[in-house]
Design a protein around this motif. Structure first.
Motif, PDB file in Angstrom:
ATOM      1  N   ARG A  57       0.785  -1.300   0.090  1.00 19.23           N
ATOM      2  CA  ARG A  57       0.170  -0.314  -0.035  1.00 19.23           C
ATOM      3  C   ARG A  57       1.186   0.744  -0.197  1.00 19.23           C
ATOM      4  O   ARG A  57       1.408   1.708   0.921  1.00 19.23           O
ATOM      5  CB  ARG A  57      -0.711   0.108   1.657  1.00 19.23           C
ATOM      6  N   THR A  77     -14.369  11.445  -1.231  1.00 16.87           N
ATOM      7  CA  THR A  77     -15.848  10.464  -0.378  1.00 16.87           C
ATOM      8  C   THR A  77     -15.336  10.608   1.014  1.00 16.87           C
ATOM      9  O   THR A  77     -16.387  10.017   1.142  1.00 16.87           O
ATOM     10  CB  THR A  77     -15.668   9.137  -1.454  1.00 16.87           C
ATOM     11  N   ALA A  79     -13.327   9.144   1.894  1.00 16.89           N
ATOM     12  CA  ALA A  79     -12.267   8.005   2.076  1.00 16.89           C
ATOM     13  C   ALA A  79     -11.044   7.961   2.913  1.00 16.89           C
ATOM     14  O   ALA A  79     -10.263   8.961   2.661  1.00 16.89           O
ATOM     15  CB  ALA A  79     -12.413   6.526   0.986  1.00 16.89           C
ATOM     16  N   ASP A 101      -3.342  -2.139  -3.854  1.00 14.91           N
ATOM     17  CA  ASP A 101      -3.967  -1.849  -2.926  1.00 14.91           C
ATOM     18  C   ASP A 101      -4.391  -0.870  -2.302  1.00 14.91           C
ATOM     19  O   ASP A 101      -4.738  -0.843  -0.920  1.00 14.91           O
ATOM     20  CB  ASP A 101      -2.959  -3.014  -1.938  1.00 14.91           C
ATOM     21  N   ARG A 104      -7.742   0.388  -3.864  1.00 16.79           N
ATOM     22  CA  ARG A 104      -8.733  -0.719  -3.026  1.00 16.79           C
ATOM     23  C   ARG A 104      -9.122  -0.205  -1.317  1.00 16.79           C
ATOM     24  O   ARG A 104     -10.420   0.590  -0.910  1.00 16.79           O
ATOM     25  CB  ARG A 104      -8.278  -2.287  -2.598  1.00 16.79           C
ATOM     26  N   ALA A 105      -8.035   0.709  -0.700  1.00 15.26           N
ATOM     27  CA  ALA A 105      -8.357   1.100   0.958  1.00 15.26           C
ATOM     28  C   ALA A 105      -9.196   2.329   0.321  1.00 15.26           C
ATOM     29  O   ALA A 105      -9.898   2.462   1.510  1.00 15.26           O
ATOM     30  CB  ALA A 105      -7.259   0.945   1.631  1.00 15.26           C
ATOM     31  N   LEU A 106      -9.095   3.391  -0.902  1.00 15.53           N
ATOM     32  CA  LEU A 106      -9.372   4.227  -1.135  1.00 15.53           C
ATOM     33  C   LEU A 106     -10.362   4.521  -1.702  1.00 15.53           C
ATOM     34  O   LEU A 106     -11.352   5.466  -1.756  1.00 15.53           O
ATOM     35  CB  LEU A 106      -8.330   5.496  -1.384  1.00 15.53           C
ATOM     36  N   LEU A 107     -11.028   2.986  -1.847  1.00 13.97           N
ATOM     37  CA  LEU A 107     -12.017   2.743  -2.453  1.00 13.97           C
ATOM     38  C   LEU A 107     -12.141   3.557  -4.237  1.00 13.97           C
ATOM     39  O   LEU A 107     -13.440   4.541  -4.478  1.00 13.97           O
ATOM     40  CB  LEU A 107     -13.659   2.932  -2.166  1.00 13.97           C
ATOM     41  N   ILE A 108     -11.277   3.903  -4.770  1.00 14.21           N
ATOM     42  CA  ILE A 108     -10.747   4.496  -6.049  1.00 14.21           C
ATOM     43  C   ILE A 108     -11.005   3.387  -6.956  1.00 14.21           C
ATOM     44  O   ILE A 108     -10.436   2.478  -7.037  1.00 14.21           O
ATOM     45  CB  ILE A 108      -9.776   5.282  -5.995  1.00 14.21           C
ATOM     46  N   PRO A 109     -11.608   3.775  -8.682  1.00 13.91           N
ATOM     47  CA  PRO A 109     -11.858   3.207  -9.899  1.00 13.91           C
ATOM     48  C   PRO A 109     -10.379   3.491  -9.967  1.00 13.91           C
ATOM     49  O   PRO A 109      -9.929   4.532 -10.162  1.00 13.91           O
ATOM     50  CB  PRO A 109     -12.815   3.564 -10.180  1.00 13.91           C
TER      51      PRO A 109
END
Length: 121
Positions: A57, A77, A79, A101, A104-109
């Motif tokens: 990450r 967002t 996040a 990673d 994904r942790a930040l919920l970003i496309p």
């Protein structure tokens, strides 16, 4: 030595007193890497997907000169995640690259550029 010669040659009968020893506290300078690498408030960067073959990450960014962990927030967002900042060459306002990673942790496309706020402390 003086006290011994005084006794031999009839000097003072008082025993010689040792002079107090002065010990100075040595202050060792901290190495640059141990110094606080921080700033107040948030720094903003635009980030996209970095090398998908590198695990972990991380955020490769010109915002830092040494590797450090920081809180990264997506203002759009809300996040947030703690991510390792990895220094790269470039102007401070230059773009940054996120690991899979971290995205994904930040919920970003994966296919979007995103504005990030980076907090060092």
């Amino acid at each position: 030595m003086r006290s011994a010669s005084d006794r031999v040659f009839g000097g003072s009968d008082k025993p010689a007193q040792a002079e107090p020893t002065v010990v100075e506290d040595a202050v060792e300078p901290q190495p640059a890497s141990a110094a606080s690498v921080g700033w107040t408030g948030a720094k903003t960067t635009i980030a996209g997907l970095g090398d998908p073959n590198k695990g972990g990450r991380w955020l490769e960014t010109p915002l830092v000169d040494t590797e450090v962990t920081a809180r990264v927030v997506v203002p759009k967002t809300g996040a947030q995640a703690y991510i390792t900042l990895v220094p790269v060459q470039g102007p401070e306002g230059g773009g940054s690259r996120l690991s899979v990673d971290a995205m994904r942790a930040l919920l970003i496309p994966f296919d979007e550029l995103v504005e990030l706020e980076v907090y060092s402390n």
